[in-house]
Design a protein around this motif. Structure first.
Motif, PDB file in Angstrom:
ATOM      1  N   UNK A 192      45.857 -26.100 -19.893  1.00 54.93           N
ATOM      2  CA  UNK A 192      44.690 -25.828 -19.113  1.00 54.93           C
ATOM      3  C   UNK A 192      43.458 -26.195 -19.751  1.00 54.93           C
ATOM      4  N   UNK A 193      42.811 -27.009 -18.903  1.00 56.63           N
ATOM      5  CA  UNK A 193      41.396 -27.611 -19.334  1.00 56.63           C
ATOM      6  C   UNK A 193      40.165 -26.983 -19.040  1.00 56.63           C
ATOM      7  N   UNK A 220      40.716 -18.273 -12.983  1.00 55.33           N
ATOM      8  CA  UNK A 220      40.847 -16.854 -12.953  1.00 55.33           C
ATOM      9  C   UNK A 220      41.948 -16.279 -13.735  1.00 55.33           C
ATOM     10  N   UNK A 221      43.093 -16.854 -13.528  1.00 56.31           N
ATOM     11  CA  UNK A 221      44.282 -16.493 -14.213  1.00 56.31           C
ATOM     12  C   UNK A 221      44.106 -16.107 -15.821  1.00 56.31           C
ATOM     13  N   UNK A 222      43.625 -17.275 -16.023  1.00 59.92           N
ATOM     14  CA  UNK A 222      43.296 -17.369 -17.809  1.00 59.92           C
ATOM     15  C   UNK A 222      42.452 -16.179 -18.030  1.00 59.92           C
ATOM     16  N   UNK A 223      41.264 -16.135 -17.355  1.00 59.43           N
ATOM     17  CA  UNK A 223      40.207 -14.905 -17.622  1.00 59.43           C
ATOM     18  C   UNK A 223      40.875 -13.785 -17.588  1.00 59.43           C
ATOM     19  N   UNK A 252      49.125 -23.638 -15.402  1.00 58.88           N
ATOM     20  CA  UNK A 252      48.703 -24.315 -16.712  1.00 58.88           C
ATOM     21  C   UNK A 252      49.208 -23.174 -17.941  1.00 58.88           C
ATOM     22  N   UNK A 253      49.373 -23.714 -19.066  1.00 60.79           N
ATOM     23  CA  UNK A 253      49.363 -22.945 -20.211  1.00 60.79           C
ATOM     24  C   UNK A 253      48.035 -23.032 -21.139  1.00 60.79           C
ATOM     25  N   UNK A 254      47.736 -21.966 -21.729  1.00 59.90           N
ATOM     26  CA  UNK A 254      46.482 -21.863 -22.393  1.00 59.90           C
ATOM     27  C   UNK A 254      46.880 -21.281 -23.872  1.00 59.90           C
TER      28      UNK A 254
END
Length: 373
Positions: free
Chosen positions: A291-292, A297-300, A337-339
């Protein structure tokens, strides 16, 4: 007359030279200081008066240029001045004007930044800025903010706070509002957590005071910023409240009762089991791109759950800790994406499985965490 102050010596000498005063007595009368020569405030004020006495002899258009430049900040360029609406309307020759101001020793080029200029002394800039009327200052800051927006300057550590500051100094609270949460996100990446808390609180207060409509997603993102900043400052209870409010706004409210918590645990565990059965031992997650966008929203939401696990650990809420870890992992895996959050959640699940103990699952999640890291 200068009480040993170097800037004051320079300014007095330049004013005498430019005005060509015929009598020393006139200088004595106009520049005399009180007997308390050691008073720094008196020296500073006298220096400012001397600066203004020199600038008053300049043509009106050069005085206006100096005033606008003083509002721009510590440094400025000819191109930035030319981009301002008041300068464009005046059809002023910027290059020639800058040369005249350099010759008057009011500004100077910067040695380490070609094409940029600064005032010869900070007191000179402050004196010129202080000489402006309130409305002149607001107009100058408004013109600068508009020019920066029109130039589409990137959202970097230098431009965003400057645009916010200019809109605030211009008295444009509604336009400044658009930058409060963006600057807060920037300050969080710079580990200035106290500034984040202040900016987010101003963001919500301004929204209430001006009745500005804020989307739930934007409110949630601001809550997550506030939660992370408070957690970094050691304010666990405030962080927990902010995270829970952010998740509620995101449509992912945390269960409040024991029954609700148990139900969510079963559902999130079932999702993990289904995904493991579907993909088997294949490390499918490693095929995804990184993820860039830190604002995804998913990441947050996943990051909020990850941070809540730290709070639940110290408050000894074991079931909530497991639930937050499972849900964070599910949210991270639902994203395309992955983070870093994905790797952290796998590491946490690996540790939990190792304690239960479920050694095979612990090895699986730990291997994924290491590979993603």
């Amino acid at each position: 007359q200068s009480a040993g102050n170097p800037l004051l010596i320079h300014e007095i000498c330049r004013m005498i030279g430019e005005r060509r005063l015929p009598k020393a007595a006139e200088t004595q009368a106009s520049l005399s200081l009180p007997e308390t020569h050691s008073n720094e405030a008196t020296l500073l004020n006298t220096a400012k008066v001397t600066v203004i006495a020199r600038t008053d002899q300049l043509p009106a258009e050069l005085q206006a240029l100096l005033k606008i430049a003083s509002a721009m900040g510590a440094t400025f360029s000819a191109a930035e001045l030319q981009a301002l609406a008041p300068i464009r309307k005046s059809a002023l020759d910027i290059e020639a004007s800058i040369e005249r101001l350099q010759a008057a020793h009011l500004i100077k080029p910067m040695d380490d930044r070609p094409g940029r200029f600064t005032f010869s002394h900070a007191v000179i800039r402050q004196a010129i800025y202080d000489s402006m009327l309130s409305e002149q200052r607001r107009e100058a800051h408004r013109a600068i903010a508009q020019a920066m927006e029109e130039s589409r300057q990137p959202d970097n550590a230098e431009s965003l706070p400057r645009i916010l500051s200019h809109w605030e100094r211009a008295g444009e609270a509604t336009l400044a509002f658009n930058y409060l949460d963006r600057v807060a996100e920037l300050r969080l990446r710079q580990f200035d957590n106290a500034a984040v808390v202040d900016l987010v609180e101003r963001f919500f207060k301004t929204g209430r005071d001006l009745s500005i409509s804020i989307t739930p997603a934007r409110r949630a993102a601001a809550c997550f910023l506030l939660g992370e900043a408070n957690l970094n400052l050691g304010r666990a209870e405030a962080a927990r409240h902010a995270y829970e409010e952010g998740l509620r706004l995101s449509g992912l409210p945390l269960p409040r009762t024991s029954v609700g918590l148990a139900l969510h645990l079963v559902l999130d565990l079932a999702e993990q089991v289904w995904r493991r059965v579907t993909h088997g031992d294949k490390d499918w997650i490693l095929e995804r791109e990184i993820s860039r966008s830190p604002s995804d929203p998913f990441h947050l939401a996943a990051k909020a759950h990850e941070d809540l696990t730290r709070i639940y650990y110290f408050t000894s809420e074991k079931l909530r800790l497991i639930h937050a870890t499972l849900r964070a992992t599910n949210l991270a895996e639902r994203n395309k994406y992955v983070s870093p959050t994905t790797a952290t959640n796998y590491a946490s699940l690996g540790a939990i499985c190792g304690v239960i103990p479920l050694h095979k699952q612990a090895e699986h999640y730990s291997r994924l965490a290491a590979a993603l890291s």
